[in-house]
Design an enzyme around this catalytic site. Structure first.
Site, PDB file in Angstrom:
ATOM      1  CE1 TYR A  74      -4.039   1.862   0.283  1.00 48.59           C
ATOM      2  CE2 TYR A  74      -3.139   2.849   2.270  1.00 48.59           C
ATOM      3  CZ  TYR A  74      -4.111   2.816   1.291  1.00 48.59           C
ATOM      4  OH  TYR A  74      -5.133   3.714   1.310  1.00 48.59           O
ATOM      5  CB  CYS A  96      -8.917   7.794   0.302  1.00 47.52           C
ATOM      6  SG  CYS A  96     -10.443   7.114   0.938  1.00 47.52           S
ATOM      7  CG  HIS A  97      -5.255   7.609  -1.629  1.00 51.50           C
ATOM      8  ND1 HIS A  97      -6.452   7.018  -1.887  1.00 51.50           N
ATOM      9  CD2 HIS A  97      -4.480   6.661  -1.070  1.00 51.50           C
ATOM     10  CE1 HIS A  97      -6.405   5.748  -1.502  1.00 51.50           C
ATOM     11  NE2 HIS A  97      -5.225   5.508  -1.011  1.00 51.50           N
ATOM     12  N   GLY A  98      -5.902  12.293  -0.494  1.00 52.36           N
ATOM     13  CA  GLY A  98      -5.616  13.726  -0.535  1.00 52.36           C
ATOM     14  C   GLY A  98      -5.881  14.439  -1.854  1.00 52.36           C
ATOM     15  N   PRO A 111      -3.580  12.783  -6.266  1.00 54.71           N
ATOM     16  CG  PRO A 111      -3.887  10.772  -5.116  1.00 54.71           C
ATOM     17  CD  PRO A 111      -3.879  12.262  -4.938  1.00 54.71           C
TER      18      PRO A 111
END
Lengths: 406, 185
Positions: free
Chosen positions: A293, B149-151, B164
């Site tokens: 991950y 979650c991933h910005g 992303p």
């Protein structure tokens, strides 16, 4: 009288003539299977992995008797198992923690193979099948984690199936196919249950091939040299006894976790029922996926991140050729030993990075760790084989023991 | 099998009628097997009842200026934002060259209904629900939506600006049935 065959022996012979199953077992894991005499305790983890697979299959069958794969009932049926079913809590905690222990055992088994060069000729196919087992385990664990239908189940399933949307052109159609709808929903839960039940039996089949491939060249050993027949002892009783002892120690540790720390490795938010309208603040996978991950997140491009993550496992298939050294055991490779330990630390750092929110310095550490991970296999391993001077190998296993005794 | 075939080998190439029958049998078996695979794969695609649920109707007059709501469509949220003039202004003054997935704000709204932004609430990265519907939630540097979650960060037109995710929040098929009733899907 003693020359007379007993009735049991006669019956057994009668049966063996028709189906020689006892001799087959004896050749596979019994008195007719010669094993190097110098195996250390790192060689216990193969049998422990088989034990854990059996625990997972048996506990899983009993869980399935009380579980309902439907979005409105799944979460409650798991709570029903925990509260109402006799010993349901025990069976579920054995299964949930069993997944973690299965991975721990298999990770040690893989690291043992990497340190002692068990992937090198003539054991490349054995190594490949082991990696296939590992991939099947990852898939099974992911599918199983979705079944309790908690928040982390739902959002983990959403994120991981969305990986496939990175495929150019057909990605979104593949994700719809995987979901059986336009989001993770009841059709998804149903098929995940079906596949979660199927894959362990695929693993059983792969283990047959793994053991078959093991028997062709025979087991490697800590010295990494080919063992002569004089340096081998039968698997039964010697290694069966050693494996049983290792199992006893392992079971104490496993059940300590099951009884006293059953939720230590779990996520509290998975005790909240799945809500398709609310993503949890911080999504983390189970610990055994964390290094991968971290690799995924460290690359700020969706498709490249996916390629790097799958590549991190696929590159292991090429390890027998990326490692150019002919010496198997790390004991005789003074420089390799250091890089091996550095690589293990790198994977642990990646695991830690994977558990952190991707803010500040964290993505940079992840990127450096990712570069080192791939550099270890693509650069260090091939170059080391050419530049490193290995220590002299003993002529045989017994010679190394006799020398030590002098 | 091979022996018998050789016994019949009349022509020098070694091709016999028996080989022909063998190869056509294998080919027909392979075609039949392949034809059986498609129904199995297609059975995993959305079923008729899932497809039947793929439109949603709602009344947009209840959304006050500055307010954002989520509407369920095909099991996932759709963001409906009644934008303030300042938010529209912010979305329209951005140069297309600054955007990862270049689209003007006008392309993303219905003509004459420019104040309403209706976009899918699924982050184009890995499918999380971005935050920013409630005023108390983080909306990112561009005043739109922020995915925890991933910005990934989206602007007031739902376009990807940072992080992303590769694409803008998707604009679902929208139709204004009346002045206030919207059909999604």
């Amino acid at each position: 009288m003693s020359t007379e065959k007993s009735i049991w022996k006669k019956a057994l012979d009668w049966h063996e003539e028709r189906l020689p199953i006892i001799s087959w077992i004896d050749h596979s894991l019994g008195t007719k299977y010669p094993v190097p005499r110098n195996l250390n305790y790192w060689w216990n983890f193969g049998s422990l992995a088989m034990f854990m697979l059996a625990v997972m299959i048996f506990s899983g069958i009993f869980l399935a008797m009380n579980y309902t794969p439907h979005v409105t009932l799944a979460f409650d049926s798991v709570e029903h198992i925990m509260r109402d079913v006799n010993y349901g809590w025990l069976i579920r905690y054995m299964h949930a923690n069993g997944a973690s222990f299965f991975f721990m055992v298999v990770y040690i088994h893989i690291l043992r193979g990497m340190y002692y060069g068990s992937y090198k000729a003539p054991r490349e196919v054995l190594w490949w099948i082991g990696l296939l087992i590992y991939l099947a385990m990852m898939a099974t664990a992911f599918l199983g984690y979705v079944l309790p239908w908690g928040q982390m189940s739902f959002w983990g399933a959403t994120v991981i199936t969305s990986f496939f949307s990175a495929i150019p052109g057909i990605g979104d159609s593949i994700v719809t196919l995987l979901w059986g709808g336009f989001s993770v929903d009841n059709p998804t839960l149903n098929r995940f249950f079906s596949l979660h039940y199927l894959l362990p039996f695929v693993i059983v089949g792969l283990i047959f091939l793994h053991i078959w491939a093991l028997h062709v060249p025979g087991a490697n050993n800590p010295l990494g040299i080919d063992a002569t027949p004089a340096d081998k002892i039968p698997f039964f009783p010697y290694y069966v006894m050693k494996d049983v002892f290792g199992l006893a120690v392992f079971v104490v540790i496993y059940f300590t976790a099951v009884f006293w720390f059953p939720n230590a490795l779990g996520e509290a938010v998975n005790y909240v029922k799945a809500n398709p309208l609310q993503t949890p603040e911080h999504i983390v996978p189970e610990w055994y996926y964390l290094p991968f991950y971290a690799i995924l997140r460290s690359i700020p491009n969706k498709l490249l991140g996916i390629i790097a993550m799958f590549g991190a496992i696929l590159i292991l298939f090429a390890l027998p050729w990326l490692d150019t050294s002919r010496v198997r055991s790390g004991n005789f490779r003074p420089v390799f030993r250091i890089f091996f330990v550095v690589w293990v630390i790198d994977v642990l750092i990646l695991g830690w990075v994977g558990a952190q929110p991707p803010e500040g310095i964290i993505p940079t550490i992840g990127l450096i760790g990712t570069l080192w991970y791939f550099g270890h296999f693509a650069v260090i391993m091939p170059v080391l084989g050419w530049v490193e001077t290995p220590k002299p190998l003993p002529a045989s296993i017994s010679q190394s023991v006799l020398k030590a005794a002098e | 099998m091979a022996n018998t075939a050789h016994a019949h080998a009349a022509d020098p190439a070694g091709e016999t009628r028996r080989d022909f029958l063998l190869h056509t049998t294998i080919a027909m078996g392979a075609v039949g097997g392949a034809m059986m695979v498609w129904p199995l794969i297609h059975s995993m695609n959305p079923a008729a009842d899932t497809l039947a649920l793929s439109t949603t109707e709602f009344n947009i007059s209840g959304v006050a200026e500055g307010q954002r709501i989520s509407v369920m469509w095909r099991g996932s949220p759709v963001f409906v934002a009644h934008r303030t003039p300042a938010e529209i202004e912010a979305a329209r003054k951005v140069q297309l060259s600054e955007l990862r997935d270049p689209q003007t704000d006008e392309q993303r709204v219905t003509k004459g209904k420019d104040k309403y932004l209706i976009v899918s609430g699924i982050c184009t990265h890995f499918g999380c629900i971005p935050q920013g519907v409630k005023v108390t939630e983080p909306r990112g540097e561009f005043g739109g939506w922020f995915c925890p979650c991933h910005g990934s960060q989206y602007d007031t037109s739902g376009r990807i600006r940072k992080g992303p995710a590769p694409r803008n929040l998707a604009v679902p098929p929208i139709k204004f049935l009346t002045d206030t009733t919207v059909l999604i899907g």
